[in-house]
Design a protein around this motif. Structure first.
Motif, PDB file in Angstrom:
ATOM      1  N   ILE A 260       8.687 -10.726 -18.261  1.00 44.40           N
ATOM      2  CA  ILE A 260       7.490 -10.965 -17.989  1.00 44.40           C
ATOM      3  C   ILE A 260       7.087 -10.940 -16.784  1.00 44.40           C
ATOM      4  O   ILE A 260       6.118 -10.468 -16.206  1.00 44.40           O
ATOM      5  N   PHE A 261       7.890 -11.587 -15.878  1.00 44.47           N
ATOM      6  CA  PHE A 261       7.920 -11.622 -14.671  1.00 44.47           C
ATOM      7  C   PHE A 261       7.815 -10.226 -13.841  1.00 44.47           C
ATOM      8  O   PHE A 261       6.985 -10.117 -13.023  1.00 44.47           O
ATOM      9  N   ILE A 262       8.608  -9.577 -14.098  1.00 46.66           N
ATOM     10  CA  ILE A 262       8.809  -8.060 -13.623  1.00 46.66           C
ATOM     11  C   ILE A 262       7.457  -7.228 -13.843  1.00 46.66           C
ATOM     12  O   ILE A 262       7.011  -6.846 -13.075  1.00 46.66           O
ATOM     13  N   ILE A 263       6.935  -7.504 -15.264  1.00 43.89           N
ATOM     14  CA  ILE A 263       5.561  -6.751 -15.479  1.00 43.89           C
ATOM     15  C   ILE A 263       4.548  -7.243 -14.503  1.00 43.89           C
ATOM     16  O   ILE A 263       3.508  -6.530 -13.817  1.00 43.89           O
ATOM     17  N   LEU A 264       4.391  -8.584 -14.297  1.00 44.42           N
ATOM     18  CA  LEU A 264       3.343  -9.070 -13.599  1.00 44.42           C
ATOM     19  C   LEU A 264       3.522  -8.649 -11.983  1.00 44.42           C
ATOM     20  O   LEU A 264       2.725  -8.314 -11.416  1.00 44.42           O
ATOM     21  N   VAL A 265       4.729  -8.920 -11.325  1.00 42.32           N
ATOM     22  CA  VAL A 265       5.255  -8.415 -10.077  1.00 42.32           C
ATOM     23  C   VAL A 265       4.659  -6.925  -9.977  1.00 42.32           C
ATOM     24  O   VAL A 265       4.014  -6.612  -8.913  1.00 42.32           O
ATOM     25  N   THR A 266       5.266  -6.162 -10.876  1.00 45.78           N
ATOM     26  CA  THR A 266       4.841  -4.534 -10.768  1.00 45.78           C
ATOM     27  C   THR A 266       3.271  -4.369 -10.768  1.00 45.78           C
ATOM     28  O   THR A 266       2.753  -3.602  -9.967  1.00 45.78           O
ATOM     29  N   GLY A 267       2.526  -5.177 -11.628  1.00 48.05           N
ATOM     30  CA  GLY A 267       1.317  -5.133 -11.610  1.00 48.05           C
ATOM     31  C   GLY A 267       0.617  -5.730 -10.466  1.00 48.05           C
ATOM     32  O   GLY A 267      -0.413  -4.801  -9.454  1.00 48.05           O
ATOM     33  N   ILE A 268       1.056  -6.614  -9.586  1.00 50.02           N
ATOM     34  CA  ILE A 268       0.549  -6.943  -8.233  1.00 50.02           C
ATOM     35  C   ILE A 268       0.678  -5.884  -7.230  1.00 50.02           C
ATOM     36  O   ILE A 268      -0.123  -5.530  -6.595  1.00 50.02           O
ATOM     37  N   LEU A 269       2.222  -5.356  -7.181  1.00 50.00           N
ATOM     38  CA  LEU A 269       2.109  -4.319  -6.254  1.00 50.00           C
ATOM     39  C   LEU A 269       1.450  -2.979  -6.498  1.00 50.00           C
ATOM     40  O   LEU A 269       1.095  -2.358  -5.606  1.00 50.00           O
ATOM     41  N   THR A 270       1.183  -2.586  -7.719  1.00 46.35           N
ATOM     42  CA  THR A 270       0.407  -1.478  -8.131  1.00 46.35           C
ATOM     43  C   THR A 270      -0.842  -1.560  -7.744  1.00 46.35           C
ATOM     44  O   THR A 270      -1.514  -0.607  -6.926  1.00 46.35           O
ATOM     45  N   ILE A 271      -1.517  -2.800  -7.934  1.00 48.86           N
ATOM     46  CA  ILE A 271      -3.142  -3.101  -7.802  1.00 48.86           C
ATOM     47  C   ILE A 271      -3.185  -2.965  -6.187  1.00 48.86           C
ATOM     48  O   ILE A 271      -4.046  -2.493  -5.607  1.00 48.86           O
ATOM     49  N   LYS A 272      -2.093  -3.682  -5.404  1.00 54.51           N
ATOM     50  CA  LYS A 272      -2.185  -3.652  -4.024  1.00 54.51           C
ATOM     51  C   LYS A 272      -2.256  -2.383  -3.459  1.00 54.51           C
ATOM     52  O   LYS A 272      -2.945  -2.100  -2.431  1.00 54.51           O
ATOM     53  N   LYS A 273      -1.396  -1.718  -3.880  1.00 52.19           N
ATOM     54  CA  LYS A 273      -1.066  -0.205  -3.423  1.00 52.19           C
ATOM     55  C   LYS A 273      -2.363   0.498  -3.807  1.00 52.19           C
ATOM     56  O   LYS A 273      -2.931   1.401  -2.625  1.00 52.19           O
ATOM     57  N   GLN A 274      -3.077   0.465  -4.903  1.00 53.88           N
ATOM     58  CA  GLN A 274      -4.185   1.260  -5.131  1.00 53.88           C
ATOM     59  C   GLN A 274      -5.439   0.796  -4.274  1.00 53.88           C
ATOM     60  O   GLN A 274      -6.312   1.445  -3.899  1.00 53.88           O
ATOM     61  N   LEU A 275      -5.354  -0.540  -3.836  1.00 56.78           N
ATOM     62  CA  LEU A 275      -6.335  -1.161  -3.246  1.00 56.78           C
ATOM     63  C   LEU A 275      -6.617  -0.767  -1.571  1.00 56.78           C
ATOM     64  O   LEU A 275      -7.348  -0.199  -0.930  1.00 56.78           O
ATOM     65  N   HIS A 276      -5.373  -0.557  -1.297  1.00 63.09           N
ATOM     66  CA  HIS A 276      -5.069  -0.028   0.343  1.00 63.09           C
ATOM     67  C   HIS A 276      -5.573   1.412   0.262  1.00 63.09           C
ATOM     68  O   HIS A 276      -6.023   1.831   1.287  1.00 63.09           O
ATOM     69  N   TYR A 277      -5.218   2.218  -0.796  1.00 63.65           N
ATOM     70  CA  TYR A 277      -5.352   3.516  -0.966  1.00 63.65           C
ATOM     71  C   TYR A 277      -6.963   3.961  -0.571  1.00 63.65           C
ATOM     72  O   TYR A 277      -7.461   4.639  -0.203  1.00 63.65           O
ATOM     73  N   ALA A 278      -7.519   3.014  -1.700  1.00 64.22           N
ATOM     74  CA  ALA A 278      -9.106   3.131  -1.790  1.00 64.22           C
ATOM     75  C   ALA A 278      -9.793   2.657  -0.724  1.00 64.22           C
ATOM     76  O   ALA A 278     -10.737   3.253  -0.228  1.00 64.22           O
ATOM     77  N   GLN A 279      -9.281   1.724   0.238  1.00 60.98           N
ATOM     78  CA  GLN A 279      -9.940   1.297   1.166  1.00 60.98           C
ATOM     79  C   GLN A 279      -9.575   1.882   2.605  1.00 60.98           C
ATOM     80  O   GLN A 279     -10.398   1.908   3.457  1.00 60.98           O
ATOM     81  N   THR A 280      -8.560   2.658   2.356  1.00 63.16           N
ATOM     82  CA  THR A 280      -8.357   3.696   3.678  1.00 63.16           C
ATOM     83  C   THR A 280      -8.281   4.901   3.549  1.00 63.16           C
ATOM     84  O   THR A 280      -7.973   5.764   4.337  1.00 63.16           O
ATOM     85  N   SER A 281      -8.711   5.517   2.382  1.00 67.93           N
ATOM     86  CA  SER A 281      -8.352   6.870   2.031  1.00 67.93           C
ATOM     87  C   SER A 281      -9.684   7.744   1.903  1.00 67.93           C
ATOM     88  O   SER A 281      -9.449   8.539   1.186  1.00 67.93           O
TER      89      SER A 281
END
Length: 786
Positions: free
Chosen positions: A440-461
């Motif tokens: 459960i913890f790994i799934i949640l952390v993966t979610g955080i990292l993926t959302i942050k990566k997508q947000l950075h991509y959307a905000q800068t690309s």
């Protein structure tokens, strides 16, 4: 069963095993707190507009994806259709400027215009005075009265409100009680409906060259307000709706003629308006988000309960002889089960202390993160107390039954001999619970990292558009708009400013404008952008052919490559009375949630533009903003100019995703705290059971690191298994989440690897700490251990 005696035994057991009891109470309390918090949020969100007296008969009219309707619709329905008890129309402006009692210029929010029947329909009490009877009068909320009049009687006082570029003196005729925290609408000011004309005139003036409808706001061609109907109890909503459909044809808008009206129950608007374009600033909910939050909270409760069960079982193993003696002396299975159930429920009730702390901390966190209004008022709803009671009792009872049945199945002889409850096989299953925790913890952390990566991509690309170092100024005054050119000349003198341009919308924007054209005898809809010369060059939008706007000409138009390809258009050609001046490469004019559409860019009169865009070199943007602000204060002291950056505007697109990151991060923290507590308890129990073994190994020459490795190995393999379990689940969940974006980043392998490394590192630190203490203990003390 002697209850006082049983309670005394339970507390004695809790105090005797302080460490394990504390872990159990804290762990269960965190789990219960999460469930309480999100259950209360769920109840609160589903209670919106439930305070309305005749809520079951009050409906909002929508049409297609729009919730705005023609001005005459409500009054016409009331006059022509039987069984309509009442109605009201509602329109609201987001920001309004006014002069307070000290003559200071301030900005406030949510200035609404409505029929006087709004108070009756919504059940809002007027505390002082009366509803406004003309466009020269206004009602204010109780909190607004306190804000501007220091608890004095505001009736007949004058508020200077700036509407359509001039301050209008409005007499305060009434004060109404604040709308409840679970009200979707919550205006600070409610003016007469006639005032709406002034607000709309201000809105429309920026696009006056391109308006195709009449100037009469009261006709059927302006969709400017929400309309609410209060039906008679005898009315059939389906029959009423059938009669309302006839009014579609009263407009000249062809698109609207093809869209059916719908009646939306007022209690459904807050949570069930997905797909409808909300045109006013109101509280809006998210039913899907609520479901996800409840699922996450149940996962955390599951971790907490599993921890609690296994830790309690470990604690009870030290009392097996006591239970065996009770059984041998004639104690019934039922009485032993009752004892265990009582102790379990006592621990569950004590867990309310840390659970209450989680709830108290969680209220402001939820409100700030999700922009919600969750407060102590939720405890006025009887379902809240029912949920609290049921969760505590059910959790304590189920946990007690699981533990109690394990004991009562054993014979008194086995219990007296102290034979452990867990066989080696069952012990493996017990430790395998760690896999669920850390998965459960790994799934949640993966979610955080993926959302942050997508947000950075959307905000800068953003594709084919340069969004960095762009400052935007709202020119919310006609007088300032008329001075656009001279203002631009002065601002360009500020060091660090490269260029300026004017516009009424700046891409990427979350405000969509559409423009209808005729193509091969059919109306086609383009994405619309209204701008002045120099804007496209300022944003580094690349031209495929042609050039940017020059001096204003209404007939000029620029299109993007999607429009050119789809409709076979070329520079120099005429299209619907416009001359195509240029074709630009496709660029993201909105968020990454939506695909790039065929676009038409129209040139706007300089005096009608309400935005000034400034490109800087990025060296000292804060200082440039200060100088711009000072300039506007000198230029027009009676105008508040809002200054922000294009980056700020883009960030607003992804507020929902930013909220998700904060929430998932908080829940991930709680999940790992619970996992560590469970792991700590399991390691502690294992070390207690293997104390003599550790002592014998030390006496026979085992090194400290060998003992640590032996104890670590048994637990870390379950974390490795958790990684294998979590990866496909996390990949699928994030893959589905990314489908919300038309333009998305890749699911990189390093995200999963990093989540696994974090989980493994946390587990190693937890286990190694306990293992080191056991391994460095004097072997003589270990051999004496009983």
């Amino acid at each position: 069963m002697n209850i006082p005696h049983s309670v005394k035994i339970s507390f004695r057991s809790i105090i005797k095993n302080k460490t394990q009891s504390l872990i159990s109470i804290l762990g269960l309390g965190i789990g219960l707190g999460c469930v309480f918090l999100l259950s209360l949020l769920y109840i609160h969100e589903n209670s919106f507009d439930s305070f309305i007296p005749n809520k079951e008969n009050l409906y909002r009219i929508s049409q297609g994806s729009e919730n705005t309707t023609p001005y005459p619709l409500g009054s016409t329905i009331k006059e022509e259709i039987p069984l309509i008890d009442n109605y009201f129309r509602y329109s609201q402006d987001s920001d309004v400027e006014l002069k307070n009692s000290k003559n200071d210029l301030v900005k406030d929010k949510r200035f609404a215009c409505a029929d006087t029947s709004i108070y009756t329909c919504l059940g809002i009490r007027i505390i002082q005075g009366n509803a406004s009877q003309s466009e020269k009068e206004i009602c204010i909320s109780a909190s607004t009265s306190d804000k501007y009049f220091d608890n004095k009687n505001p009736i007949n006082e004058i508020l200077q409100i700036k509407i359509n570029n001039q301050f209008l003196p409005l007499t305060i005729c009434g004060v109404y009680e604040d709308f409840p925290q679970n009200s979707r609408l919550y205006p600070n000011f409610i003016g007469h409906l006639d005032l709406m004309k002034e607000f709309l005139e201000r809105r429309y003036r920026y696009f006056e060259d391109f308006r195709r409808t009449s100037e009469d706001f009261e006709d059927w061609n302006h969709f400017i307000n929400e309309t609410y109907l209060l039906l008679n109890k005898k009315a059939d909503p389906k029959n009423i709706l059938l009669q309302i459909q006839a009014y579609k044809n009263r407009t000249i808008n062809e698109a609207r003629k093809n869209q059916d009206y719908a009646l939306q129950p007022v209690t459904d608007i807050y949570l069930q308006s997905t797909g409808l374009n909300e045109r006013i600033e109101s509280r809006t909910g998210n039913s899907e988000q609520l479901k996800y939050l409840l699922i996450i909270s149940l996962f955390i409760l599951m971790i907490a309960v599993v921890n609690y069960v296994f830790l309690t079982k470990a604690k009870i193993e030290n009392r097996l002889k006591d239970f065996g003696v009770q059984k041998a002396m004639g104690a019934s299975t039922k009485s032993i089960l009752k004892q265990v159930l009582l102790e379990s429920n006592i621990l569950s009730v004590i867990s309310l202390l840390p659970a209450s702390l989680v709830v108290l901390i969680g209220f402001p966190f939820i409100n700030k993160t999700l922009e919600r209004t969750l407060g102590l008022e939720v405890f006025m709803i009887w379902q809240s107390w029912l949920v609290l009671f049921l969760v505590v009792i059910v959790t304590g009872t189920i946990s007690g039954i699981i533990i109690g049945l394990t004991i009562t199945k054993r014979s008194s002889v086995d219990l007296i001999k102290g034979i452990k409850l867990n066989s080696s096989k069952k012990k493996g299953w017990t430790n395998s619970v760690l896999s669920i925790h850390f998965a459960i913890f790994i799934i949640l952390v993966t979610g955080i990292l993926t959302i942050k990566k997508q947000l950075h991509y959307a905000q800068t690309s953003s594709k084919n558009i340069e969004t960095e170092n762009v400052i935007i100024c709202d020119l919310n005054s006609r007088e300032i708009s008329k001075q656009h050119q001279s203002i631009s000349n002065e601002i360009e003198k500020i060091p660090g400013v490269i260029a300026t341009a004017g516009s009424s919308s700046i891409p990427p924007t979350n405000v969509g404008s559409t423009i209808g054209f005729m193509y091969e005898n059919n109306e086609v809809v383009f994405d619309g952008l209204f701008t002045g010369k120099g804007m496209l060059n300022l944003l580094k939008v690349e031209f495929i052919d042609g050039q940017d706007f020059n001096d204003y000409r209404k007939s000029n138009i620029i299109i993007n490559e999607s429009a050119a390809k789809q409709y076979n258009l070329k520079v120099g050609e005429s299209f619907n009375g416009f001359k195509i001046r240029g074709i630009v490469k496709d660029f993201n004019s909105h968020s990454f949630h939506s695909q790039i559409q065929p676009m038409a860019i129209l040139q706007q009169k300089p005096q009608n533009m309400n935005l000034l865009v400034i490109k800087t070199n990025g060296v000292n943007n804060k200082e440039i903003q200060k100088k711009i602000n000072s300039y506007f204060k000198k230029l027009s002291p009676d105008v508040i100019v809002n200054i922000y950056t294009l980056t700020d505007q883009i960030n607003q697109f992804y507020k929902k995703e930013q909220q998700q990151v904060k929430l998932i991060t908080a829940f991930s923290f709680l999940a790992i705290v619970l996992s560590v507590m469970g792991l700590f308890g399991m390691v502690l129990n294992t070390i207690i059971q293997r104390t003599k073994e550790i002592g014998i190994r030390k006496v026979n020459g085992a090194k400290t690191y060998e003992v640590i490795a032996m104890l670590n190995k048994d637990f870390l393999k379950w974390v490795a298994i958790a990684f294998v379990i979590a990866c496909p689940i996390a990949w699928y969940a994030m893959h589905k989440w990314l489908e919300n974006f038309a333009y998305k980043t890749e699911l990189s392998w390093w995200i999963f690897a990093l989540a696994g490394i974090i989980a493994m590192g946390i587990a190693m630190l937890t286990v190694s700490f306990q293992s080191w203490r056991a391994a460095t203990r004097n072997p003589v003390e270990s051999l004496r251990y009983e």
